[in-house]
Scaffold this active site. Structure first.
Site, mmCIF file in Angstrom:
data_model
loop_
_atom_site.group_PDB
_atom_site.id
_atom_site.type_symbol
_atom_site.label_atom_id
_atom_site.label_comp_id
_atom_site.label_asym_id
_atom_site.label_seq_id
_atom_site.Cartn_x
_atom_site.Cartn_y
_atom_site.Cartn_z
ATOM 1 N N GLU A 48 0.828 -1.162 -0.004
ATOM 2 C CA GLU A 48 -0.783 0.433 -0.165
ATOM 3 C C GLU A 48 1.317 1.375 -0.235
ATOM 4 O OE1 GLU A 48 -4.489 1.165 2.435
ATOM 5 O OE2 GLU A 48 -2.552 0.612 3.483
ATOM 6 N N GLY B 9 2.729 -0.210 11.387
ATOM 7 C CA GLY B 9 1.483 -0.729 12.553
ATOM 8 C C GLY B 9 1.097 -2.762 12.350
ATOM 9 N N GLU C 230 -3.658 -4.517 6.238
ATOM 10 C CA GLU C 230 -5.275 -5.525 5.922
ATOM 11 C C GLU C 230 -5.429 -6.379 4.744
ATOM 12 O OE1 GLU C 230 -6.192 -1.606 3.950
ATOM 13 O OE2 GLU C 230 -4.754 -1.769 5.456
ATOM 14 N N GLU D 254 -7.873 -3.852 11.649
ATOM 15 C CA GLU D 254 -7.102 -4.274 10.072
ATOM 16 C C GLU D 254 -8.342 -5.645 9.925
ATOM 17 O OE1 GLU D 254 -4.745 -3.316 8.962
ATOM 18 O OE2 GLU D 254 -4.330 -1.853 9.995
ATOM 19 N N HIS E 31 -10.852 -3.591 8.192
ATOM 20 C CA HIS E 31 -10.992 -4.080 7.337
ATOM 21 C C HIS E 31 -11.246 -4.931 6.124
ATOM 22 C CE1 HIS E 31 -8.358 -0.175 6.452
ATOM 23 N NE2 HIS E 31 -7.505 -0.908 7.449
#
Length: 817
Positions: A125, A259, A262, A294, A297
């Site tokens: 991402e 952190g 997803e 997550e 998501h």
């Protein structure tokens, strides 16, 4: 503009011309232990209404391109592969080679110093799948993916879907549901695995928790699986839509930039969530919140995905909100909104007051802009605004709109209009004015109370629903209000009943933290807070009071030294370890950046932290928080003898048996003050030859007063890994600034080259981390004036750091008055 960038307009045009039917991606990772490159063959079934388009790929080479079985000339400029002669039913096959990454972008490779094992994982991402395989790198060209991964036979290999079969050393995974490129994933290496199951009515979900073998002794997989099962139970019920991606693996990976991420069916997390050192309840709560974030998501982002990065908030704001909501509803961490008020919203308020602030629904013209919008507005402000929306329309209608949104748009792509339509149909309200006021504007409103006139004053007026509490002493002297009043704000001033707001009371606006606004305490309330904050029994209310005072400190309206005195008085009696941790962190910032008499503040704060470490309950989270605060404080205060006594065991503190992480924090402090030698640090490393140990050693050596020149060379000439870059920056900027002032001019001279030559992750770490903390903003102002044509993303970073510096200088000046 570089062809590595992608614009919204050109990707929109490509989406109109191309429909992707499927991907088949074969990765050859057999040489992962030693080779710099890996092979990839991407086969893409598509339908094109135009004979020409392009694939995105940032790799070592493109060796061969076939279209409908015919080999064609390779037209590759380092970022795009030209495709010509496409039809309404074409098959494109590309043979290429990619690079293993050391920056955390693309296919990252890590060699564990503990045992020499090699570990791989992907992170994409917003647009780094193209570093691994040729693809259409935009979220609205979804397709099913089949991954074929050749890797050493003894390795565990994971992807988004379950393993379908093996062919020699090649693992072939089942086709995924239609998903976007940026959430595909591959993980490979000798990972330790713990298995579990979640049973949702007739749906059985296989669970896996993974980490490096050397971290296996620290992996509390049962606790992670408990949160995972609770979250899946909760989201199945509240979303009324079954988990759509089959199995659910969670992998804790090294040198991670985020952190967590997803990826459906294969979520990756920073391995700092595998606690090598004693962890506080707040750390476990943050991990649980991240797991649930997550997981949310899987529906908000993976099942239904934004068309383009303008609507990044459609997934991130919802996941941030749902992480706390689910923590409260489904786990033992029922106080999650306290941490949200204290930490997440502080991030939002800070980001939203920068010159570079933007609406929640941002105008993202290209990928360079998208990469910088994973910020406090998109996450925490958006989540705060959704919390306000839930209070505005009611939670039942809010969640009903979410359920309608999933049913309408499953496996599709959406915009703001699609979400608003679902929420309006659920709540039977026109949300257009609300969306205009909250999603299309910038900056927080500021709320103050005028006791004399009985009104709430609101800057930047927005429609807001909030509660107002008047905290008054009860029979036991505690400041309580069991019947806060609900108020709906619209304009600049709103009447409020303050008949109970007599002397000795605190008027707390936004009680319950239902809205997003900076709250100011009036003078009468502040007078009570400064003598009786420990008499407020409610955790969330204390959190909101601390937040209000901290925001006023940052805005130079409340003297920083006064904030430090407040912390020294009331932090020792703060019962909630999460609030304590936040207050200690804020106080450290106040001491280092906002207080005028910094030397005095540093000494007083370091001694307070040491005293409280001794006074805290033995073995408690509070004792651990004070140890961390003291370890950070003695970087700037001469307490070398006391530090060495702890390290050598000559001084022992009940409840504190220093582990490797805590010892490194103290050695770092000694190094930054010049009270340690490199030979000593090497000896410490010999007892902790782990990934974390090597990073800590790198930081400590970089902090030594004589290391500046070689650290600067390592950062600007060499190419250390992302983790090592962070460690080198931390060491370089530790200690007194005088030792690195000579590098200010070099910093501004190197900005253009760094932004051009490094990946954005590394460039951002250098631009932000090395920004000179000077006594004026003159150098930054000069660079901005002389470089108007610099990339917008680079200018944004410099503008933001310049603004943080200017805020610190204003606070310091105000504190000196």
């Amino acid at each position: 503009m570089s062809t590595a960038n992608l614009t919204r307009s050109e990707t929109a045009h490509r989406a109109r011309a191309v429909t992707v039917r499927s991907y088949d991606v074969a990765l050859d990772l057999a040489g992962a232990r030693t080779e710099p490159e890996f092979g990839v063959v991407a086969t893409i079934e598509l339908a094109a209404s135009s004979p020409e388009t392009w694939l995105d790929f940032l790799g070592a080479a493109v060796d061969r391109v076939e279209i409908d079985g015919r080999e064609v000339a390779v037209e590759y400029d380092g970022a795009r592969i030209a495709l010509r002669g496409l039809t309404a039913a074409s098959t494109v096959r590309v043979h290429a080679r990619g690079y293993y990454s050391r920056t955390g972008e693309g296919l990252h490779r890590f060699v564990d110093p503990a045992d020499g094992e090699t570990y791989l994982y992907t992170q994409y991402e917003p647009a780094d799948a193209r570093r691994v395989f040729p693809c259409f790198e935009q979220p609205n060209l979804k397709a099913p993916f089949t991954f074929r991964v050749t890797a050493p036979a003894e390795w565990l290999v994971l992807s988004n879907e379950r393993l379908d079969r093996t062919d020699g050393d090649t693992r072939i995974f089942a086709p995924t549901q239609p998903i976007s490129t940026y959430i595909t994933a591959v993980v490979a290496g000798p990972y330790h695995r713990v298995e579990g199951r979640s049973v949702q009515h007739d749906l059985i979900i296989d669970l896996g928790v993974h980490c490096r073998k050397s971290l296996a002794p620290f992996l509390d997989a049962d606790a992670i699986l408990d949160v995972t099962r609770a979250g899946l139970d909760f989201f199945h019920d509240v979303f009324d839509y079954e988990y759509p991606f089959g199995k659910y693996d969670q992998v804790f990976v090294p040198e991670y930039n985020l952190g967590a991420m997803e990826n459906p069916g294969c979520v990756t997390f920073t391995e700092s969530y595998v606690f090598r050192s004693p962890a506080t309840r707040s750390q476990y709560a943050r991990r649980a919140n991240t797991i649930l974030h997550e997981m949310a998501h899987m529906w908000f982002g993976d099942l239904v995905t934004m068309q383009w990065w303008d609507d990044l908030w459609l997934k991130e704001s919802f996941a941030d909100y749902m992480g706390s909501y689910a923590s409260v509803a489904a786990t033992e961490f029922t106080d999650a909104w306290v941490a949200f008020a204290q930490r997440r919203k502080a991030w939002a308020y800070s980001q939203d007051q920068l010159p570079t602030t933007h609406p929640i629904v941002a105008d993202i013209v290209d990928l360079d802009a998208a990469k910088l919008n994973f910020d406090g507005i998109t996450y925490a402000k958006g989540a705060s605004v959704l919390k306000q929306l839930a209070a505005f329309v009611g939670e039942d209608d809010f969640l009903g709109g979410a359920r309608l949104y999933f049913r309408r748009h499953a496996y599709g792509n959406t915009t703001l209009a699609d979400l608003l339509a679902a929420l309006q149909d659920s709540s039977l309200r026109d949300l257009g004015p609300w969306a205009d006021a909250w999603l299309q504007t910038t900056g927080p409103s500021t709320l103050t109370v005028d006791r004399a006139r009985g009104v709430i004053v609101q800057t930047d007026p927005r429609p807001q629903r909030l509660d107002v509490a008047v905290l008054a002493p009860d029979a036991d002297g505690e400041l309580v209000d069991r019947a806060p009043q609900e108020v709906h704000l619209a304009g600049a001033e709103t009447p409020v009943d303050l008949t109970r707001a007599v002397d000795g009371t605190v008027v707390l606006l936004n009680d319950g933290d239902h809205t997003y606004a900076k709250v100011r305490l009036d003078d009468a309330s502040l007078a009570v807070v400064e003598t009786s904050l420990d008499r407020v029994p409610d955790d969330l209310r204390r959190s909101l009071i601390w937040s209000a005072v901290w925001n006023a400190t940052r805005d130079a309206e409340y003297p920083a030294s006064r904030f430090v005195r407040l912390a020294r008085r009331f932090a020792p009696s703060e019962p909630h370890e999460g609030i304590l941790g936040s207050v200690l962190a804020d106080t450290a910032v106040a001491v280092e950046r906002y207080v005028a008499d910094r030397d005095r503040a540093r000494t007083e704060w370091a001694d307070t932290a040491y005293e409280q470490m001794l006074a805290a309950e033995v073995g408690s989270d509070h004792q651990l928080e004070w140890l961390r605060a003291w370890s950070a404080a003695v970087v700037h205060v001469d307490r070398a003898a006391r530090v060495r006594e702890l390290l050598t065991g000559r001084t022992r503190i009940d409840g504190l048996a220093l582990d490797a992480e805590q010892r490194w924090a103290l050695w770092f402090a000694l190094a930054a003050r010049g009270d340690a030698t490199e030979a000593e640090l090497d000896e410490v490393l010999s007892t902790d030859r782990t990934g974390a140990g090597e990073v800590a050693h790198t930081a400590a050596v970089a902090a030594l007063p004589g290391s500046a020149a070689r650290v600067w060379t390592a950062l600007t000439v060499q190419s250390p890994s992302n983790e090592k870059v962070g460690a080198l920056v931390r060491g370089f900027t530790a200690g007194e600034r005088a030792r690195i002032e000579d590098y200010d001019a070099r910093y501004y001279a190197m900005l253009g080259d760094v932004w051009r030559d490094r990946t954005i992750e590394i460039a951002r770490r250098l631009v932000v981390g090395l920004f000179p903390q000077a006594d004026t903003t003159d150098d930054a102002d000069r660079w901005l004036a002389e470089n108007p044509g610099s990339p917008a993303a680079l200018r944004r970073q410099v503008i933001e750091q310049r603004d943080h510096l200017a805020r610190a200088l204003r606070a310091r000046a105000a504190d000196a008055e």
